[in-house]
Write a protein that holds these residues in place. Sequence first.
Motif, PDB file in Angstrom:
ATOM      1  N   ALA A  18     -15.753  -2.252  -4.567  1.00 57.76           N
ATOM      2  CA  ALA A  18     -15.006  -3.513  -4.601  1.00 57.76           C
ATOM      3  C   ALA A  18     -15.559  -4.408  -5.695  1.00 57.76           C
ATOM      4  O   ALA A  18     -16.708  -4.253  -6.136  1.00 57.76           O
ATOM      5  CB  ALA A  18     -15.080  -4.218  -3.245  1.00 57.76           C
ATOM      6  N   SER A 244      -4.597  -4.657   2.226  1.00 55.00           N
ATOM      7  CA  SER A 244      -6.029  -4.837   2.473  1.00 55.00           C
ATOM      8  C   SER A 244      -6.800  -3.994   1.465  1.00 55.00           C
ATOM      9  O   SER A 244      -6.581  -2.776   1.370  1.00 55.00           O
ATOM     10  CB  SER A 244      -6.368  -4.410   3.900  1.00 55.00           C
ATOM     11  OG  SER A 244      -7.759  -4.355   4.090  1.00 55.00           O
ATOM     12  N   LEU A 245      -7.667  -4.640   0.692  1.00 57.21           N
ATOM     13  CA  LEU A 245      -8.431  -3.941  -0.350  1.00 57.21           C
ATOM     14  C   LEU A 245      -9.885  -4.397  -0.335  1.00 57.21           C
ATOM     15  O   LEU A 245     -10.240  -5.414   0.263  1.00 57.21           O
ATOM     16  CB  LEU A 245      -7.826  -4.218  -1.731  1.00 57.21           C
ATOM     17  CG  LEU A 245      -6.414  -3.680  -2.022  1.00 57.21           C
ATOM     18  CD1 LEU A 245      -5.956  -4.151  -3.395  1.00 57.21           C
ATOM     19  CD2 LEU A 245      -6.393  -2.159  -1.946  1.00 57.21           C
ATOM     20  N   GLU A 251      -8.596  -0.021   4.096  1.00 58.02           N
ATOM     21  CA  GLU A 251      -7.834  -0.323   2.888  1.00 58.02           C
ATOM     22  C   GLU A 251      -6.460   0.315   3.062  1.00 58.02           C
ATOM     23  O   GLU A 251      -6.328   1.543   3.024  1.00 58.02           O
ATOM     24  CB  GLU A 251      -8.532   0.226   1.650  1.00 58.02           C
ATOM     25  CG  GLU A 251      -9.828  -0.505   1.301  1.00 58.02           C
ATOM     26  CD  GLU A 251     -10.426  -0.041  -0.019  1.00 58.02           C
ATOM     27  OE1 GLU A 251     -10.324  -0.783  -1.014  1.00 58.02           O
ATOM     28  OE2 GLU A 251     -10.978   1.070  -0.045  1.00 58.02           O
TER      29      GLU A 251
END
Length: 362
Positions: A18, A244-245, A251
């Motif tokens: 991320a 969602s990451l 994710e």
Amino acid sequence: MIAVSVLALASCDAPRGAALQSEIVGGPADSSADLAVYTVSKATLPAIASWPAPNADGDYTWPSRGAASVDKPIRPFDRVDVIVWDSEESSLLSSPGQNTVEMKNMLVSSGGTIFLPFVGSVHIAGMPHSAARARIQRKYVEAIPSAQVQLNVKQGTRGTVSVVSGVSRPGPITLDDPSFTVLHAIAASGGPDKSLKNPSVKLIRGNQTYQRPLSEVMSNASYDTYLRPGDKLAVESDSRYFRSLGAASKEALIPFSKPEISALDAMSLIGGLTDQRANPKGILILREYPQTAVRADDQGPDNVRSVFVIDLTTADGLFSAGKFQIHSKDTVLVTESAIAASNTLVRLVRQLTGITFDISRL
């Protein structure tokens, strides 16, 4: 060898899954010509909540409940039976020995009229059954003073509503009851399909399409609208989602599980943050507004591309996250902690040191 390896690792980025918060926004107060960044807090929430929605998804509209008709009105394409009772000895309508004349299965024209012998065209569409019978009788009394009229009405296809999909038994429903509502139609069709997730009701009336979550229609009587002939209903799964990451436990594309999703709800839906990687001070909501929503004042975002920063390590941040609404197609990005990247580098050094030590013992 150890020194060279450490220098080599230090000169490159440690592997991670991320981005850091500073790599995306340069800090919560950063703003550039191509990006607007806002810290979500008690002070900023009122202004943000008043901004236009970024897209039409979930922008619900619904017609007023209206009022039930006291009597069903006759409509074009209904079928009617007119029976005239005539006691005259020399009747214009009946044959000798007859005292009734039956005119059955007459179609109400698109203009709302029927044609009757010795009377001509009579407009009855839009009238309750009793009023239409009285009008026909007045017309006949002008020619036959003793005439008494009986009127029967069979509703045509325009007197139905269609439940198209999302129920156990889709199909047309005749509106026999003038107080027939949306929930009556869904119940008469066997109820919503159990496979639907967070179902919503779509109502098509004329050229207008309305939509509302089924849970709201069931909990608020003002949304249980009286239906009109020609209405079409469909029960559908909510098509809204957010992404969602980053350093989240999941994710994926996350569907909306209820009519409104807050940022705090979103944290639960993605399974929380990854303990060893996530930066709880750097939860970013990436949202793209239409150009028409951009404003120079507090009535809209400063830029089409807007980023909202949430800090989950403070009480204000947590409470504000519970009131910040997620919109369809938002991206919830959990940034990675800088400490997590440093720990990854240390682990690599330790692993390399162990390998070197094993080599030295050979």
